[in-house]
Design a protein around this motif. Structure first.
Motif, short mmCIF file in Angstrom:
data_model
loop_
_atom_site.label_atom_id
_atom_site.label_comp_id
_atom_site.label_asym_id
_atom_site.label_seq_id
_atom_site.Cartn_x
_atom_site.Cartn_y
_atom_site.Cartn_z
N GLU A 153 33.10 68.58 49.15
CA GLU A 153 32.46 67.58 50.00
C GLU A 153 32.55 66.20 49.35
OE1 GLU A 153 28.47 68.75 50.94
OE2 GLU A 153 29.13 69.87 52.69
N ALA A 154 32.39 66.16 48.03
CA ALA A 154 32.48 64.87 47.34
C ALA A 154 33.87 64.28 47.52
CB ALA A 154 32.15 65.05 45.86
N ALA A 155 34.90 65.12 47.43
CA ALA A 155 36.27 64.62 47.59
C ALA A 155 36.50 64.13 49.02
CB ALA A 155 37.27 65.72 47.25
N MET A 156 35.93 64.85 50.00
CA MET A 156 36.05 64.40 51.39
C MET A 156 35.30 63.09 51.58
SD MET A 156 35.61 68.10 53.12
CE MET A 156 35.07 67.59 54.73
N ASP A 157 34.15 62.99 50.96
CA ASP A 157 33.35 61.77 51.04
C ASP A 157 34.13 60.58 50.49
OD1 ASP A 157 30.68 60.65 51.59
OD2 ASP A 157 30.71 60.18 49.46
N LEU A 158 35.01 60.86 49.53
CA LEU A 158 35.80 59.78 48.93
C LEU A 158 37.12 59.57 49.65
CD1 LEU A 158 35.01 60.67 45.22
CD2 LEU A 158 34.24 58.65 46.44
N GLY A 159 37.27 60.14 50.84
CA GLY A 159 38.40 59.79 51.69
C GLY A 159 39.45 60.87 51.88
N GLU A 160 39.31 62.04 51.24
CA GLU A 160 40.35 63.06 51.38
C GLU A 160 40.05 63.97 52.57
OE1 GLU A 160 43.01 62.99 49.61
OE2 GLU A 160 42.33 61.47 48.20
N SER A 161 41.12 64.54 53.16
CA SER A 161 40.92 65.50 54.24
C SER A 161 40.45 66.82 53.64
CB SER A 161 42.23 65.71 54.99
OG SER A 161 43.15 66.37 54.12
N PRO B 47 42.87 72.79 41.02
CA PRO B 47 43.22 72.60 39.59
C PRO B 47 42.31 73.35 38.62
CG PRO B 47 43.31 70.52 40.75
CD PRO B 47 42.72 71.51 41.71
N MET C 199 31.73 69.89 45.25
CA MET C 199 32.92 69.12 44.84
C MET C 199 33.85 68.81 45.99
SD MET C 199 34.09 70.12 41.02
CE MET C 199 35.29 71.18 41.70
N SER D 61 43.25 68.53 51.55
CA SER D 61 43.61 67.88 50.30
C SER D 61 42.44 67.88 49.33
CB SER D 61 44.16 66.47 50.53
OG SER D 61 43.19 65.64 51.07
N ARG E 4 42.89 71.09 47.64
CA ARG E 4 44.06 71.04 46.76
C ARG E 4 43.77 70.20 45.50
NH1 ARG E 4 48.38 67.64 46.29
NH2 ARG E 4 47.58 66.29 47.93
N LEU E 5 43.01 69.11 45.68
CA LEU E 5 42.83 68.18 44.57
C LEU E 5 41.69 68.55 43.63
CD1 LEU E 5 43.36 64.82 46.47
CD2 LEU E 5 44.85 65.78 44.72
N VAL E 6 40.61 69.12 44.16
CA VAL E 6 39.46 69.35 43.27
C VAL E 6 39.10 70.82 43.07
CG1 VAL E 6 38.52 67.10 43.81
CG2 VAL E 6 37.62 69.09 44.98
#
Lengths: 266, 357
Positions: free
Chosen positions: A158-166, A177, A156, A169, A172-174
């Protein structure tokens, strides 16, 4: 039938002593004995006017808050590492982290006293108690958070980083929560453990006692026993409240992650 | 073909373990490219170096002419569909799909909402936006993962074994949908798979990998008909391997005698001496009663029969060879299924043979 009797006897032995606390807390007599002699709330009133008690309570709250935050932070790191990474001797390391859970507290208390006073030559303070409480509370925190982190998909972040997040973050985002209810549950439980803990606090407190140590001190004066009862009643009520909230949050976290409940502490 | 992704001399080490060995590769713009190989061959590692999750130990990766060495994963023009889909369980379907738009300050709420609706429609999930992501089925999760990756209109879509968690029917359906989707959006797809059928069906070109190396890079038909070496030949499809002897004037194949092979039937330089010759089961045939052929014929005996409904696979023993030949026959109307022990005739053609070291 005999099983039912056993179950009832079991519950009576477990909770009868605790049930006595509120009974005598509201009893209008200095002697703790039956028969009861009328209801009063003056013991609670006395709590309000005892300033030494307030200092002890302040100490205890400070220690409990710091312990809750620190041990939960450590618990997050350990549970995340345990769930997402593979490293050498992982099982052994995780086992050793969990060991304080079964270590006798008096052993922890004595050895820490030796380390702090004899070896490090430091004075005793609230911080020595916090250190020891973090040591015993972190395994509880890990045990609570493991459930939350184990259900996360390691891809998850890595997926968030792949979608542009550092990297941060993404965490923090995935990651945060879905495990948030677990974190709050961990904060509440470690807070409760620290607030109630006596042995370590007794050994490691300097001139400023914590609440349980202060209560122990009161026991030498029979006159103040009803006050202890009143205080005990409040503590038990607070503990039950916090643990219930913690369990509700833990269950909500599990269902939010879409998994079946696999037990837990309560 | 204009190359969009190039890898030059790429090596990757994990400690002593050499995961990628001297990979040279060009992937064209708009191509459906597959990395195929057994587990542990380095195909996923290669995909992750393109995505930016693994740094190369040595070599250069460029995308669109730009060196990717100092570009982290979140700034690369690639998006990935993970094997586990990595759906964010605490978000709704629409929030999952919109995740990549968080950083797009130039888009207002309505623009983002219509992009999400468009992306969901593209993968056949119209009206699913409000659902909780953790309540979806496997196939639906995969579609959400696709929509989430495609909404950013990346130059390259990377797919890590995207179909392996689905059942057979669903997988075949998704294969066709992915091909259509790729043609529709025109984005370069790089697919990692261990399923050779999946790679053959879907890809423009396939790199077959073994032990960190590319064994062969070709289109599906070339891979199947003219495998470059024995490893590729035995990994892709079924193949009979007969031991053989290479002479100056031809190749002597066990049980088949002397044959003349064309240059493209010997993909590797072969010295005179021992070698192997490969034949696909469907390039051999059985001659049934009443059928005639102008091809060559050998006598044989049926050793084993495996009936598949549309096809029957026979193991047939021929004289002069220890190993039975595996032969695939289509069960066309009026053709009987032979029984074990029945005498039969094997039809063969030297043009279907490939010779390896």
């Amino acid at each position: 039938m005999s099983l039912r009797i056993y179950a009832i006897a079991y519950l009576v032995f477990l909770y009868a002593p605790i049930a006595l606390l509120p009974i005598f807390a509201f009893n209008d007599a200095t002697i703790i004995a039956f028969p009861l002699s009328g209801a009063t709330t003056k013991w609670f009133g006395e709590l309000w006017t005892t300033t030494a008690l307030h200092a002890a309570l302040k100490n205890s709250l400070f220690i409990a808050c710091m312990t809750a935050v620190l041990s939960t932070l450590l618990g997050i790191c350990a549970a995340r590492a345990g769930a997402m990474y593979r490293f050498p001797a992982k099982a052994g390391i995780m086992g050793f982290i969990m060991l304080p859970l079964v270590l006798p507290e008096i052993i922890v208390a004595v050895s820490l006293l030796v380390v702090v006073v004899q070896i490090l030559d430091l004075g005793l303070s609230n911080w020595t108690i916090i250190t020891a409480h973090v040591l015993i509370c972190t395994p509880f925190s890990i045990a609570i958070l493991n459930g939350a982190f184990q259900n996360l998909d390691p891809s998850m972040e890595e997926a968030a980083m792949d979608l542009g997040e550092s990297r941060f973050s993404a965490f923090r985002l995935v990651t945060l929560p879905p495990v948030m209810p677990g974190i709050v549950a961990s904060l509440l439980i470690t807070f409760t453990i620290s607030l109630d803990e006596f042995i370590i606090a007794f050994f490691l407190s300097g001139s400023e006692p914590t609440l349980p140590v202060y209560i122990w001190g009161l026991l030498r004066f029979p006159k103040s026993l009803p006050v202890v009862m009143a205080l005990g009643t409040l503590l038990v009520a607070l503990s039950i409240l916090l643990l219930t909230i913690a369990e509700i949050l833990r269950r909500r976290g599990m269902s939010r992650a879409g998994v079946n409940d696999k037990g837990g502490f309560l | 073909m204009t190359p969009l992704i190039t890898l030059k001399g790429v090596n990757k080490y994990y400690g002593d373990y050499h995961a990628l060995r001297d990979i040279d590769l060009e992937i064209g713009a708009g191509e459906f490219f597959s990395l195929l190989g057994p587990s542990g061959c380095g195909k996923t590692t290669l995909l992750r170096t393109i995505a930016g999750f693994e740094a190369v130990s040595d070599g250069v990766v460029t995308i669109g002419g730009r060196d990717m060495a100092d570009v982290p994963a979140n700034l690369r023009p690639t998006n990935m569909v993970f094997q586990s889909y990595a759906i964010f369980p605490h978000l709704s379907v629409a929030e999952n799909v919109a995740f990549g738009l968080r950083k797009r300050a130039d888009l207002n709420r309505d623009a983002k909402a219509s992009m999400v609706a468009e992306a969901l429609a593209m993968v056949g999930l119209e009206g699913y936006g409000k659902r909780a992501a953790h309540a979806l089925s496997g196939g639906q999760r995969q579609r959400v993962a696709l929509a989430r990756a495609l909404i950013l209109k990346p130059k390259v879509l990377l797919l890590d074994e995207p179909l392996s968690a689905l059942d057979k029917k669903m997988r075949e359906q998704m294969q066709v949908e992915l091909i259509k989707l790729q043609r529709h959006v025109g984005i370069t797809f790089v697919l990692v798979t261990h399923d050779q059928e999946e790679a053959l069906v879907m890809s423009d070109r396939i790199a077959v990998m073994f032990e960190g190396r590319i064994g062969q890079l070709a289109d599906a038909e070339t891979l199947y008909r003219r495998p470059q070496n024995r490893q590729v030949a035995s990994f892709i499809g079924k193949m009979n391997f007969q031991s053989a002897q290479v002479h100056d004037g031809g190749v002597e194949v066990e049980g088949f005698g002397m044959v003349q092979l064309a240059l493209d039937q010997m993909p590797e330089p072969v010295q005179p001496g021992p070698a192997v010759v490969g034949m696909r089961p469907e390039t051999l045939g059985l001659l049934f009663d009443g059928e005639v052929t102008d091809k060559r014929i050998l006598d044989g005996i049926v050793d084993e029969v495996v009936y598949y409904g549309d096809m029957t696979y026979y193991d047939v023993r021929i004289s002069g060879s220890d190993k039975p030949l595996n032969i695939a026959m289509k069960n066309i109307m009026g053709r009987p299924v032979l029984e074990v022990g029945a005498p039969t005739r094997v039809v063969w053609d030297p043009r279907a043979m490939v010779c390896f070291r």
